[in-house]
Design an enzyme around this catalytic site. Structure first.
Site, PDB file in Angstrom:
ATOM      1  N   TYR A 172      10.062  -6.907  -8.167  1.00  0.00           N
ATOM      2  CA  TYR A 172       8.970  -6.099  -7.616  1.00  0.00           C
ATOM      3  C   TYR A 172       7.835  -5.971  -8.637  1.00  0.00           C
ATOM      4  CZ  TYR A 172       6.672  -1.994  -5.484  1.00  0.00           C
ATOM      5  OH  TYR A 172       5.762  -1.113  -4.921  1.00  0.00           O
TER       6      TYR A 172
ATOM      7  N   SER B 227       1.141  -1.655  -8.248  1.00  0.00           N
ATOM      8  CA  SER B 227       2.051  -0.531  -8.515  1.00  0.00           C
ATOM      9  C   SER B 227       2.078  -0.255 -10.014  1.00  0.00           C
ATOM     10  CB  SER B 227       3.469  -0.881  -8.060  1.00  0.00           C
ATOM     11  OG  SER B 227       4.389   0.067  -8.557  1.00  0.00           O
TER      12      SER B 227
END
Ligand code: NAP
Length: 255
Positions: free
Chosen positions: A161, A146
């Site tokens: 995350y 990401s």
């Protein structure tokens, strides 16, 4: 070595109707791949597989799997291998969970769960799927990182995350070193914000506009943008691409 016409792509986390995985499975099926969907929601995985088979006329299978659980992963890949689909040539690791908690409120339990799904899940499924790829001397592994790993959040999820998705980049590079001799490529795809359920629900127009401010292309990504890149990386023309992380973020990373 010629790329087999009869081949299966395994996609984790591909049952969610609005997700990147589902769009990728659709596009791969359109290109003639047989599809195996592994998702924590077994019923949704079966439904997605049946829908793809019906619309694209390819063989599919949908299996319940919690990617963070080794026994569950082993059972799921064993079920895929025992099913009617052709040998597994590609694995796309998409299963993931978000983590919008600010660092000082983060708990050990929530931190562990994010790593268990996003990072350990990628390890478990990849290791299990690689046995067959190594035996057949052909494979493609693509895992989803990401932009949050590269920019340090800034979209929706926060530290846990970002850290778990940064792990995917190191995982990819180190594994690529070991897999080259087996004719297996290992790559990562690192998307910017995309309107899927992992963003805490459908993005409102206001949220999209706000997120687009710094994106050079002036919009958030679509699942089809990401699916197109993944399909190229698992396809026959990508055999010389390995250990790469592909940024796909409309230019957000440099703004
Ligand atoms: P999504 O639709 O929520 O897809 C994630 C999928 O993973 C869901 O189907 C989810 O099932 C499944 N899943 C969750 N925990 C699992 C587990 N333990 N075992 C198996 N499956 C599990 O969101 P998405 O945006 O398409 O996400 C796909 C990947 O792209 C994720 O790795 C995400 O981190 C990454 N990504 C997304 C964006 C973005 O902006 N959307 C940006 C960069 C990277 P349930 O729905 O039943 O929980």
């Amino acid at each position: 070595m010629t790329f087999p016409t009869e081949r299966t792509a395994v996609l984790t986390g591909a049952a969610s109707a609005r997700g990147i995985g589902r769009a990728t499975a659709d596009r791969l099926a359109r290109d003639g791949w047989s599809i195996a969907i592994l998702d924590i929601d077994g019923a949704a995985a079966e439904e997605a597989a049946a829908d793809i088979a019906q619309r694209h006329g390819v063989q599919t299978v949908g299996v319940a799997a919690d990617v963070s659980d080794q026994a569950s992963v082993d059972a799921a890949i064993t079920a895929v291998e025992a099913s009617a689909v052709p040998p597994i040539v590609a694995l796309v690791n998409l299963a993931g969970i978000s983590s919008p908690t600010e660092f000082m409120q983060e708990t050990k339990e929530a931190w562990d769960r994010v790593f268990a799904v996003n990072m350990t899940g990628t390890f478990l499924v990849t290791q299990r799927a690689l046995h067959g790829m190594i035996e057949r001397k052909l494979g493609r592994v693509v895992s989803i990182s990401s932009i949050s790993a590269q920019r340090g959040g800034g979209t929706y999820s926060k530290v846990a995350y970002s850290a778990s998705k940064a792990g995917i980049i190191g995982f990819t590079r180190a594994l690529a070193r070991e897999m080259g001799e087996h004719n297996i490529t290992v790559n990562a795809v690192s998307p910017g914000p995309v309107d899927t359920d992992i963003m805490g629900g459908t993005l409102t127009d206001e949220r999209k506009q706000d997120m687009s401010k710094d994106i050079l292309m002036g919009r958030v990504g679509t699942v089809d943008d990401i699916a197109a890149l993944i399909c190229f990386l698992v396809g026959p023309d990508a055999g010389y691409i390995t250990a790469a992380t592909y940024d796909i973020n409309g230019g957000l990373q440099i703004s």
